[in-house]
Design a protein around this motif. Structure first.
Motif, PDB file in Angstrom:
ATOM      1  N   LEU A  57      -2.961 -16.106  -7.968  1.00 27.84           N
ATOM      2  CA  LEU A  57      -3.092 -15.190  -9.101  1.00 27.84           C
ATOM      3  C   LEU A  57      -2.967 -15.951 -10.415  1.00 27.84           C
ATOM      4  O   LEU A  57      -3.731 -15.726 -11.356  1.00 27.84           O
ATOM      5  N   THR A  58      -2.012 -16.869 -10.465  1.00 32.54           N
ATOM      6  CA  THR A  58      -1.804 -17.660 -11.679  1.00 32.54           C
ATOM      7  C   THR A  58      -3.032 -18.506 -11.996  1.00 32.54           C
ATOM      8  O   THR A  58      -3.471 -18.589 -13.148  1.00 32.54           O
ATOM      9  N   LYS A  59      -3.602 -19.128 -10.961  1.00 31.46           N
ATOM     10  CA  LYS A  59      -4.784 -19.977 -11.157  1.00 31.46           C
ATOM     11  C   LYS A  59      -5.959 -19.188 -11.715  1.00 31.46           C
ATOM     12  O   LYS A  59      -6.750 -19.701 -12.506  1.00 31.46           O
ATOM     13  N   MET A  60      -6.081 -17.924 -11.310  1.00 28.97           N
ATOM     14  CA  MET A  60      -7.228 -17.136 -11.767  1.00 28.97           C
ATOM     15  C   MET A  60      -6.971 -16.453 -13.107  1.00 28.97           C
ATOM     16  O   MET A  60      -7.818 -15.734 -13.621  1.00 28.97           O
ATOM     17  N   GLY A  61      -5.768 -16.678 -13.679  1.00 32.87           N
ATOM     18  CA  GLY A  61      -5.505 -16.157 -15.019  1.00 32.87           C
ATOM     19  C   GLY A  61      -4.611 -14.943 -15.095  1.00 32.87           C
ATOM     20  O   GLY A  61      -4.398 -14.389 -16.175  1.00 32.87           O
ATOM     21  N   HIS A  78       2.453  -8.040 -13.978  1.00 33.68           N
ATOM     22  CA  HIS A  78       1.142  -7.762 -13.396  1.00 33.68           C
ATOM     23  C   HIS A  78       1.033  -8.385 -12.006  1.00 33.68           C
ATOM     24  O   HIS A  78       0.467  -7.782 -11.087  1.00 33.68           O
ATOM     25  N   GLN A  79       1.574  -9.591 -11.850  1.00 36.52           N
ATOM     26  CA  GLN A  79       1.562 -10.237 -10.536  1.00 36.52           C
ATOM     27  C   GLN A  79       2.315  -9.389  -9.517  1.00 36.52           C
ATOM     28  O   GLN A  79       1.839  -9.171  -8.396  1.00 36.52           O
ATOM     29  N   LYS A  80       3.491  -8.900  -9.908  1.00 38.26           N
ATOM     30  CA  LYS A  80       4.302  -8.092  -8.995  1.00 38.26           C
ATOM     31  C   LYS A  80       3.587  -6.800  -8.624  1.00 38.26           C
ATOM     32  O   LYS A  80       3.619  -6.365  -7.471  1.00 38.26           O
ATOM     33  N   LYS A  81       2.919  -6.201  -9.593  1.00 41.05           N
ATOM     34  CA  LYS A  81       2.220  -4.944  -9.324  1.00 41.05           C
ATOM     35  C   LYS A  81       1.059  -5.164  -8.360  1.00 41.05           C
ATOM     36  O   LYS A  81       0.856  -4.398  -7.419  1.00 41.05           O
ATOM     37  N   ILE A  82       0.302  -6.233  -8.580  1.00 39.17           N
ATOM     38  CA  ILE A  82      -0.839  -6.542  -7.715  1.00 39.17           C
ATOM     39  C   ILE A  82      -0.368  -6.881  -6.305  1.00 39.17           C
ATOM     40  O   ILE A  82      -0.903  -6.373  -5.312  1.00 39.17           O
ATOM     41  N   LEU A  83       0.653  -7.733  -6.199  1.00 35.50           N
ATOM     42  CA  LEU A  83       1.141  -8.142  -4.878  1.00 35.50           C
ATOM     43  C   LEU A  83       1.770  -6.976  -4.123  1.00 35.50           C
ATOM     44  O   LEU A  83       1.668  -6.887  -2.896  1.00 35.50           O
ATOM     45  N   SER A  84       2.421  -6.075  -4.850  1.00 35.89           N
ATOM     46  CA  SER A  84       2.996  -4.893  -4.208  1.00 35.89           C
ATOM     47  C   SER A  84       1.897  -4.026  -3.611  1.00 35.89           C
ATOM     48  O   SER A  84       2.019  -3.506  -2.494  1.00 35.89           O
ATOM     49  N   SER A  85       0.794  -3.889  -4.352  1.00 32.82           N
ATOM     50  CA  SER A  85      -0.328  -3.100  -3.851  1.00 32.82           C
ATOM     51  C   SER A  85      -1.000  -3.790  -2.669  1.00 32.82           C
ATOM     52  O   SER A  85      -1.407  -3.141  -1.704  1.00 32.82           O
ATOM     53  N   VAL A  86      -1.102  -5.127  -2.743  1.00 34.37           N
ATOM     54  CA  VAL A  86      -1.682  -5.885  -1.629  1.00 34.37           C
ATOM     55  C   VAL A  86      -0.849  -5.687  -0.369  1.00 34.37           C
ATOM     56  O   VAL A  86      -1.382  -5.533   0.736  1.00 34.37           O
ATOM     57  N   GLN A  87       0.475  -5.670  -0.541  1.00 35.57           N
ATOM     58  CA  GLN A  87       1.359  -5.457   0.608  1.00 35.57           C
ATOM     59  C   GLN A  87       1.104  -4.090   1.237  1.00 35.57           C
ATOM     60  O   GLN A  87       1.111  -3.944   2.460  1.00 35.57           O
ATOM     61  N   SER A  88       0.847  -3.096   0.393  1.00 36.77           N
ATOM     62  CA  SER A  88       0.529  -1.766   0.909  1.00 36.77           C
ATOM     63  C   SER A  88      -0.795  -1.788   1.667  1.00 36.77           C
ATOM     64  O   SER A  88      -0.948  -1.128   2.698  1.00 36.77           O
ATOM     65  N   LEU A  89      -1.750  -2.557   1.149  1.00 34.67           N
ATOM     66  CA  LEU A  89      -3.038  -2.686   1.832  1.00 34.67           C
ATOM     67  C   LEU A  89      -2.855  -3.318   3.212  1.00 34.67           C
ATOM     68  O   LEU A  89      -3.491  -2.913   4.184  1.00 34.67           O
ATOM     69  N   GLN A  90      -1.976  -4.311   3.283  1.00 37.98           N
ATOM     70  CA  GLN A  90      -1.717  -4.972   4.566  1.00 37.98           C
ATOM     71  C   GLN A  90      -1.103  -3.989   5.558  1.00 37.98           C
ATOM     72  O   GLN A  90      -1.494  -3.924   6.725  1.00 37.98           O
ATOM     73  N   THR A  91      -0.128  -3.211   5.072  1.00 38.07           N
ATOM     74  CA  THR A  91       0.593  -2.277   5.939  1.00 38.07           C
ATOM     75  C   THR A  91      -0.293  -1.141   6.424  1.00 38.07           C
ATOM     76  O   THR A  91      -0.230  -0.720   7.579  1.00 38.07           O
ATOM     77  N   GLN A  92      -1.153  -0.651   5.529  1.00 36.33           N
ATOM     78  CA  GLN A  92      -1.989   0.503   5.852  1.00 36.33           C
ATOM     79  C   GLN A  92      -3.451   0.103   6.007  1.00 36.33           C
ATOM     80  O   GLN A  92      -4.341   0.896   5.753  1.00 36.33           O
ATOM     81  N   GLY A  93      -3.676  -1.116   6.416  1.00 38.56           N
ATOM     82  CA  GLY A  93      -5.032  -1.656   6.482  1.00 38.56           C
ATOM     83  C   GLY A  93      -6.020  -0.815   7.255  1.00 38.56           C
ATOM     84  O   GLY A  93      -7.196  -0.743   6.917  1.00 38.56           O
ATOM     85  N   THR A  94      -5.563  -0.138   8.288  1.00 38.83           N
ATOM     86  CA  THR A  94      -6.488   0.631   9.113  1.00 38.83           C
ATOM     87  C   THR A  94      -7.051   1.840   8.385  1.00 38.83           C
ATOM     88  O   THR A  94      -8.037   2.418   8.802  1.00 38.83           O
ATOM     89  N   HIS A  95      -6.414   2.216   7.264  1.00 38.08           N
ATOM     90  CA  HIS A  95      -6.872   3.392   6.527  1.00 38.08           C
ATOM     91  C   HIS A  95      -7.767   3.036   5.355  1.00 38.08           C
ATOM     92  O   HIS A  95      -8.254   3.902   4.661  1.00 38.08           O
ATOM     93  N   VAL A  96      -7.931   1.722   5.103  1.00 41.52           N
ATOM     94  CA  VAL A  96      -8.711   1.295   3.950  1.00 41.52           C
ATOM     95  C   VAL A  96     -10.171   1.137   4.338  1.00 41.52           C
ATOM     96  O   VAL A  96     -10.495   0.593   5.385  1.00 41.52           O
TER      97      VAL A  96
END
Length: 240
Positions: free
Chosen positions: A210-214, A220-238
């Motif tokens: 995330l840092t490398k891409m700006g 903002h990093q924490k918010k994005i990573l928290s959402s990514v974690q939710s995507l991982q947990t609920q991946g079958t619904h995405v």
């Protein structure tokens, strides 16, 4: 400053200087004024620009500034610090901010914000200026919290965002949609340029990437990573 009968009128994170020892100094006294030797004294201005997002409602409506209006601004500064530099009220226009405040809206707790700190912010944002804490009381409250770190362990459930849907990730199908849903749409081009073009591709993204891409703001990093974690947990619904 308030004990010396000064009203700053422009308290904001941008006007706080911090040295290498984390000592903070209030700066930019361009709008400051000396009040009468009276705790209820007010300074009334007839013109000039007002920093709407940091200013108490009575100061906006009647251009009447007091130590209590500085307390309101201090609450916004607290929110800026705890949210790692988020813009107060995000993309809302100044007129929308004024209307929302008048209708009782207050900024929600930033991500991982201790309940007691958000409550102190809310106290600073009481509509009635006489209901807000004095700066001396704020110092006492913060001193007690510092001496009792356990009181900071209970975190508010709200995350940074005005009206985040409860499960936003479940209904998105593209990275752009996902970023818009979590109110991080300003990073669409960053993700695209870095090759993150599908939801599958972001599932294991790291802080360093995330840092490398700006994306450098910690909040903002924490918010994005928290959402990514939710995507991982609920991946079958995405929808991918």
């Amino acid at each position: 400053l308030s004990d010396m009968s000064y009203v700053h009128r422009d308290l904001a994170a941008r006007n706080i200087l911090v040295n290498s020892n984390l000592v903070c100094k209030v700066s930019d006294f361009g709008l400051s004024r000396v009040l009468e030797d009276d705790p209820e004294a007010a300074y009334t201005t007839r013109g000039g620009k007002i920093p709407i997002r940091w200013t108490a409602p009575e100061a906006i409506a009647y251009r009447k500034f007091t130590t209590a209006s500085d307390v309101w601004s201090y609450g916004i500064v607290m929110w800026e610090v705890v949210s790692y530099g988020e813009r107060p009220y995000w993309e809302m226009s100044n007129q929308d901010v004024i209307k929302a405040i008048d209708e009782g809206y207050r900024l929600p707790a930033p991500m991982d914000c201790p309940v007691v700190l958000h409550q102190l912010m809310l106290d600073c944002w009481e509509k009635g200026r006489s209901d807000r804490p004095k700066f001396g009381q704020i110092v006492t409250i913060l001193d007690k919290l510092i001496r009792n770190p356990a009181s900071l362990r209970e975190l508010a459930n709200s995350s940074v965002g005005r009206e985040d849907p409860p499960t936003p990730e479940f209904s998105v199908s593209t990275v752009d949609d996902w970023l818009e849903t979590i109110k991080m749409g300003q990073y669409k081009e960053n993700f695209s340029s870095a090759g993150y073009v599908s939801l599958d591709s972001i599932l294991y993204i790291s802080v360093s990437e995330l840092t490398k891409m700006g994306v450098t703001l910690a909040g903002h990093q924490k918010k994005i990573l928290s959402s990514v974690q939710s995507l991982q947990t609920q991946g079958t619904h995405v929808h991918v």
